[in-house]
Design a protein around this motif. Structure first.
Motif, PDB file in Angstrom:
ATOM      1  N   GLY A 162      17.729  60.256  70.790  1.00 49.37           N
ATOM      2  CA  GLY A 162      19.182  60.361  70.893  1.00 49.37           C
ATOM      3  C   GLY A 162      19.668  59.795  72.217  1.00 49.37           C
ATOM      4  N   TRP A 163      20.847  60.234  72.654  1.00 51.72           N
ATOM      5  CA  TRP A 163      21.434  59.783  73.920  1.00 51.72           C
ATOM      6  C   TRP A 163      21.404  60.928  74.917  1.00 51.72           C
ATOM      7  CZ3 TRP A 163      25.172  61.064  77.417  1.00 51.72           C
ATOM      8  CH2 TRP A 163      25.553  60.070  78.326  1.00 51.72           C
ATOM      9  N   ASP A 234      19.281  65.353  68.633  1.00 52.92           N
ATOM     10  CA  ASP A 234      20.480  64.655  69.073  1.00 52.92           C
ATOM     11  C   ASP A 234      20.896  63.665  67.976  1.00 52.92           C
ATOM     12  OD1 ASP A 234      22.071  64.392  71.828  1.00 52.92           O
ATOM     13  OD2 ASP A 234      21.896  62.387  71.013  1.00 52.92           O
ATOM     14  N   TRP A 235      21.251  62.411  68.317  1.00 52.38           N
ATOM     15  CA  TRP A 235      21.624  61.442  67.281  1.00 52.38           C
ATOM     16  C   TRP A 235      20.485  61.228  66.295  1.00 52.38           C
ATOM     17  CZ3 TRP A 235      26.369  61.032  66.454  1.00 52.38           C
ATOM     18  CH2 TRP A 235      27.328  60.800  67.459  1.00 52.38           C
ATOM     19  N   LYS A 338      22.504  64.779  82.820  1.00 55.29           N
ATOM     20  CA  LYS A 338      22.296  65.360  81.491  1.00 55.29           C
ATOM     21  C   LYS A 338      20.893  65.961  81.377  1.00 55.29           C
ATOM     22  CE  LYS A 338      26.356  64.015  80.458  1.00 55.29           C
ATOM     23  NZ  LYS A 338      27.450  64.997  80.715  1.00 55.29           N
ATOM     24  N   PHE A 339      19.919  65.311  82.022  1.00 52.61           N
ATOM     25  CA  PHE A 339      18.565  65.846  81.969  1.00 52.61           C
ATOM     26  C   PHE A 339      18.422  67.114  82.814  1.00 52.61           C
ATOM     27  CE2 PHE A 339      17.693  61.740  80.150  1.00 52.61           C
ATOM     28  CZ  PHE A 339      16.663  61.999  79.270  1.00 52.61           C
ATOM     29  N   SER A 379      26.635  49.771  75.083  1.00 53.42           N
ATOM     30  CA  SER A 379      26.422  49.776  73.633  1.00 53.42           C
ATOM     31  C   SER A 379      25.915  51.132  73.149  1.00 53.42           C
ATOM     32  CB  SER A 379      25.452  48.658  73.228  1.00 53.42           C
ATOM     33  OG  SER A 379      24.260  48.701  73.983  1.00 53.42           O
ATOM     34  N   SER A 380      25.154  51.845  73.988  1.00 57.12           N
ATOM     35  CA  SER A 380      24.705  53.181  73.588  1.00 57.12           C
ATOM     36  C   SER A 380      25.880  54.155  73.562  1.00 57.12           C
ATOM     37  CB  SER A 380      23.622  53.684  74.551  1.00 57.12           C
ATOM     38  OG  SER A 380      24.163  54.075  75.807  1.00 57.12           O
TER      39      SER A 380
END
Length: 464
Positions: A162-163, A234-235, A338-339, A379-380
């Motif tokens: 995912g992102w 996630d995605w 985020k991590f 793009s992500s």
């Protein structure tokens, strides 16, 4: 508002629970089940390459190797050296985002100690490939087990990231899955979502999870797999879910470590109102109550607090991404924050964000470098806009149930806990639901042993 309902008296609770629980909910969910029982998600087709679709497309699978150069590293260092840092507020820790004082320490390590050439060799440890699907060069790693015992075969397993992650998230779990245990061994395929890492970015608008699902399904067919297992978070959880909705006859089992529920709001609302008082009536376990209450109101605030990035990426990704694509330090701060928080929200109160409690700086910066050297952050981020540019509840996949055998792993530090009772209206055939002992959003990266074991136990149940 919620407080007026939460403070219901015991008698009111009894009346509400009897009327709603025995009547309305039963009818509502019977209707939902009837409506979604036999539907599948239309597969359709697409073309995401530049220009018009050609008469024929190269379907060959080509070996690929990640490369770097002195010029690439020199450019990185030059940009790092030109960074303008902003002093952090006193006692702010990670509550304002990535703490700039600690960021300078991370950047110093990146500039002076991190060895990208060494990490490139690590990334090339597994076989990489590219193949053209719907006009896009799709990157993937394909890891086959070695030394299979006679009479045993490997189970094909598609794993989707995912992102703001990447295929690299799976490097620690791959040996645990591809080395045989109890006669169970996997052949693992980890693709990069188009627009992420080394997969080509779509050249046209509209590329959502359903399009990604179709491309990855075509990838598995091209590799010769008629039946396969899938795993995602996630995605990746949504993409693999879409594949299961699209081609259930090809999916032996679906394992998820992230499965947010957006439909069936009536059931969720009633269970939130009554769950703390009569959990058995709404299908909550003691562990569900522990993870949701008495912090529900706080959790709603936490979701708002942690979802600002989503609003930006779902509306104006190109504007926000412009600076990240130009500044390696800005990119690192944006991704690594985020991590920290998504691994454990309590890490916000630490000066270093708790980053090295679960990860090494080499691992974290390798993931950042995948975004940097491919220029894929914009793009992500666009993937959010393509998936959230309309009401998620009105998407075609939101109206279709998942009937393949499903395993759900609920990690305690995930952004939002989703009880089994919330998942069942969508995932009709849950044969495994696990309350994981520890871990957060990046399950394969944080707790590879726990996730691998849960995948194994799920597959064993399916095979029986």
């Amino acid at each position: 508002m919620l407080p007026s309902f939460v403070d219901l008296s015991g008698l009111q609770l009894l009346v509400v629970s009897t009327a709603v629980g025995a009547g309305g909910l039963l009818v509502y969910f019977l209707l939902i089940r009837r409506r979604t029982k036999t539907k599948t998600l239309p597969m359709g087709d697409g073309w995401w390459g530049a220009g018009e679709k050609p008469l024929a497309e190269d379907e060959e699978i080509h070996p690929f190797q990640i490369e770097t150069s002195d010029e690439e590293i020199k450019d990185l260092y030059m940009r790092i050296d030109q960074t303008r840092f902003t002093p952090s507020l006193e006692d702010s820790q990670f509550n304002y985002g990535f703490n700039n004082t600690h960021l300078q320490k991370v950047v110093s390590y990146w500039r002076n100690q991190f060895d990208w050439k060494k990490q490139v060799k690590l990334l090339n440890k597994y076989p990489h490939f590219k193949t053209k699907i719907e006009g896009l060069d799709v990157h993937f790693i394909h890891v086959r087990p070695s030394g299979l015992q006679e009479g045993h075969s490997a189970k094909p397993l598609l794993m989707v990231h995912g992102w703001p992650g990447s295929f690299f998230e799976f490097y620690k779990i791959l040996p645990l899955l591809t080395e045989g245990r109890d006669g169970l061994v996997f052949e693992v395929i980890c693709p990069s979502i188009p627009g992420y890492g080394f997969s080509e970015a779509p050249h046209k608008t509209g590329f959502d999870s359903i399009a990604a699902a179709r491309i990855f399904y075509k990838l598995m067919q091209r590799l010769g797999f008629k039946e396969f297992y899938m795993q995602g978070g996630d995605w990746g959880g949504l993409i693999t879910t879409n594949i299961a909705q699209m081609r259930p006859e090809n999916v032996k089992g679906l394992h998820l470590n992230f499965f947010p529920v957006t439909k069936h709001n009536l059931r969720m609302l009633v269970s939130l109102l009554l769950g703390a008082y009569v959990p058995f009536l709404v299908g909550f376990t003691r562990e569900d109550v522990k993870r949701i209450f008495p912090y529900f109101k706080k959790n709603v605030y936490e979701m708002l607090r942690e979802s600002g990035y989503m609003h930006i990426q779902a509306t104006k990704p190109d504007t926000a991404g412009c600076g990240l694509n130009d500044s390696p330090v800005g990119l690192a701060a944006y991704i690594l924050e985020k991590f920290s928080t998504w691994t454990d929200k309590q890490f916000r109160d630490l000066e270093d964000g708790g980053l090295e409690r679960k990860f090494s700086l080499d691992d974290l910066l390798t993931n950042v470098m995948i975004y940097w050297v491919t220029g894929s952050i914009v793009s992500s981020m666009r993937f959010y806009k393509e998936n959230l540019n309309r009401n998620p509840g009105k998407r075609s996949d939101a109206k279709i149930g998942v009937c393949v055998p499903t395993g759900l792993a609920a990690f305690p530090n995930e952004l939002l806990h989703a009880p089994l009772v919330w998942a069942q209206p969508r995932y009709k055939n849950v044969i495994s639901y696990s309350y994981m002992l520890r871990g957060g959003h990046f399950a394969a990266f944080e707790e590879p042993e726990l996730l691998a074991e849960d995948i194994r136990q799920f597959v064993k149940k399916v095979e029986k």
